[in-house]
Scaffold this motif. Structure first.
Motif, PDB file in Angstrom:
ATOM      1  N   UNK A 177       0.734  -1.247  -0.032  1.00  0.00           N
ATOM      2  CA  UNK A 177      -0.039  -0.147  -0.069  1.00  0.00           C
ATOM      3  C   UNK A 177       0.859   1.291  -0.010  1.00  0.00           C
ATOM      4  N   UNK A 178       2.086   1.204   0.626  1.00  0.00           N
ATOM      5  CA  UNK A 178       2.847   2.212   0.807  1.00  0.00           C
ATOM      6  C   UNK A 178       3.535   2.798  -0.496  1.00  0.00           C
ATOM      7  N   UNK A 179       3.232   4.149  -0.920  1.00  0.00           N
ATOM      8  CA  UNK A 179       3.692   4.597  -2.278  1.00  0.00           C
ATOM      9  C   UNK A 179       5.271   4.579  -2.378  1.00  0.00           C
ATOM     10  N   UNK A 180       5.865   4.790  -1.434  1.00  0.00           N
ATOM     11  CA  UNK A 180       7.580   4.686  -1.485  1.00  0.00           C
ATOM     12  C   UNK A 180       7.670   3.403  -1.740  1.00  0.00           C
ATOM     13  N   UNK A 181       7.225   2.386  -1.222  1.00  0.00           N
ATOM     14  CA  UNK A 181       7.730   0.772  -1.477  1.00  0.00           C
ATOM     15  C   UNK A 181       7.382   0.614  -3.068  1.00  0.00           C
ATOM     16  N   UNK A 182       6.193   1.205  -3.429  1.00  0.00           N
ATOM     17  CA  UNK A 182       5.841   0.660  -4.842  1.00  0.00           C
ATOM     18  C   UNK A 182       6.819   1.299  -5.758  1.00  0.00           C
ATOM     19  N   UNK A 183       7.275   2.656  -5.366  1.00  0.00           N
ATOM     20  CA  UNK A 183       8.103   3.332  -6.376  1.00  0.00           C
ATOM     21  C   UNK A 183       9.436   2.545  -6.298  1.00  0.00           C
ATOM     22  N   UNK A 184       9.997   2.310  -5.143  1.00  0.00           N
ATOM     23  CA  UNK A 184      11.331   1.510  -4.959  1.00  0.00           C
ATOM     24  C   UNK A 184      11.188   0.278  -5.777  1.00  0.00           C
ATOM     25  N   UNK A 185      10.283  -0.377  -5.981  1.00  0.00           N
ATOM     26  CA  UNK A 185      10.010  -1.638  -6.780  1.00  0.00           C
ATOM     27  C   UNK A 185      10.436  -1.145  -8.321  1.00  0.00           C
ATOM     28  N   UNK A 186      10.606   0.113  -8.579  1.00  0.00           N
ATOM     29  CA  UNK A 186      10.855   0.348 -10.064  1.00  0.00           C
ATOM     30  C   UNK A 186      12.132   0.781  -9.964  1.00  0.00           C
ATOM     31  N   UNK A 187      12.442   1.961  -9.113  1.00  0.00           N
ATOM     32  CA  UNK A 187      13.466   2.910  -9.160  1.00  0.00           C
ATOM     33  C   UNK A 187      14.503   2.562  -8.145  1.00  0.00           C
ATOM     34  N   UNK A 188      14.329   1.654  -7.237  1.00  0.00           N
ATOM     35  CA  UNK A 188      15.240   1.382  -6.095  1.00  0.00           C
ATOM     36  C   UNK A 188      16.569   0.770  -6.203  1.00  0.00           C
ATOM     37  N   UNK A 189      17.226   0.986  -7.090  1.00  0.00           N
ATOM     38  CA  UNK A 189      18.698   0.728  -7.243  1.00  0.00           C
ATOM     39  C   UNK A 189      19.414   1.711  -7.863  1.00  0.00           C
ATOM     40  N   UNK A 190      20.644   1.687  -7.576  1.00  0.00           N
ATOM     41  CA  UNK A 190      21.626   2.711  -8.028  1.00  0.00           C
ATOM     42  C   UNK A 190      21.645   2.831  -9.513  1.00  0.00           C
ATOM     43  N   UNK A 191      21.762   1.971 -10.322  1.00  0.00           N
ATOM     44  CA  UNK A 191      21.870   2.060 -11.780  1.00  0.00           C
ATOM     45  C   UNK A 191      20.584   2.669 -12.295  1.00  0.00           C
ATOM     46  N   UNK A 192      19.552   2.249 -11.846  1.00  0.00           N
ATOM     47  CA  UNK A 192      18.157   2.966 -12.353  1.00  0.00           C
ATOM     48  C   UNK A 192      18.072   4.444 -12.103  1.00  0.00           C
ATOM     49  N   UNK A 193      18.511   5.098 -11.212  1.00  0.00           N
ATOM     50  CA  UNK A 193      18.390   6.509 -10.918  1.00  0.00           C
ATOM     51  C   UNK A 193      19.460   7.284 -11.681  1.00  0.00           C
TER      52      UNK A 193
END
Length: 152
Positions: free
Chosen positions: A10-26
């Motif tokens: 339910x957490x929007x931060x967790x959902x965002x991290x599932x896509x963006x949560x690694x150093x290479x992606x950012x």
């Protein structure tokens, strides 16, 4: 909890991290904002392996952050352009940059990254403000209202 399960929380931060949560992606997204569009350019600029870059770019395309655009027919070559959803990540890149300028450069061994607003021609330090009263956001003055309480 497994990494892929973050996107189901339910957490929007967790959902965002599932896509963006690694150093290479950012870093890929950062470079896209600096006008990098082609696979070989991302690889050269970042020093990332082809396998990792392919995986990360595919995820960004799958989640509609990048659009894959054909720019050469034979051989087929593609550019990766930020979509509207991808462009909406700019405040996150600015926030990371501002935080890094302030907190990851205590010895001032690196030059500060600066941002110039094209419309007025001045350098700026972006700040988050309340969209209602326009005061600068102070974490001590904020309250998170979790779902479903925020519907009351």
């Amino acid at each position: 909890m497994k990494w892929h399960e973050l996107g189901e929380l339910q957490c929007p931060i967790a959902r965002s991290l599932s896509i963006l949560g690694d150093r290479w992606t950012l870093l890929i997204i950062r470079n896209a904002f600096m006008s990098t569009k082609r696979f070989d350019d991302f690889q050269r600029e970042l020093g990332i392996t082809r396998h990792l870059l392919t995986e990360r770019i595919q995820r960004l395309v799958e989640h509609n952050i990048f659009e894959k655009v054909l720019y050469n027919e034979a051989p087929k070559r593609y550019e990766y352009k930020l979509t509207e959803k991808g462009l909406a990540l700019y405040p996150i890149i600015l926030a990371f940059s501002s935080w890094g300028n302030l907190w990851q450069n205590e010895n001032q061994e690196f030059p500060e990254v600066k941002y110039k607003h094209k419309n007025c021609g001045h350098f700026t330090r972006p700040e988050m403000t309340c969209d209602c009263c326009h005061e600068k956001i102070d974490p001590k003055q904020m309250q998170l209202i979790p779902f479903p309480e925020n519907e009351k």
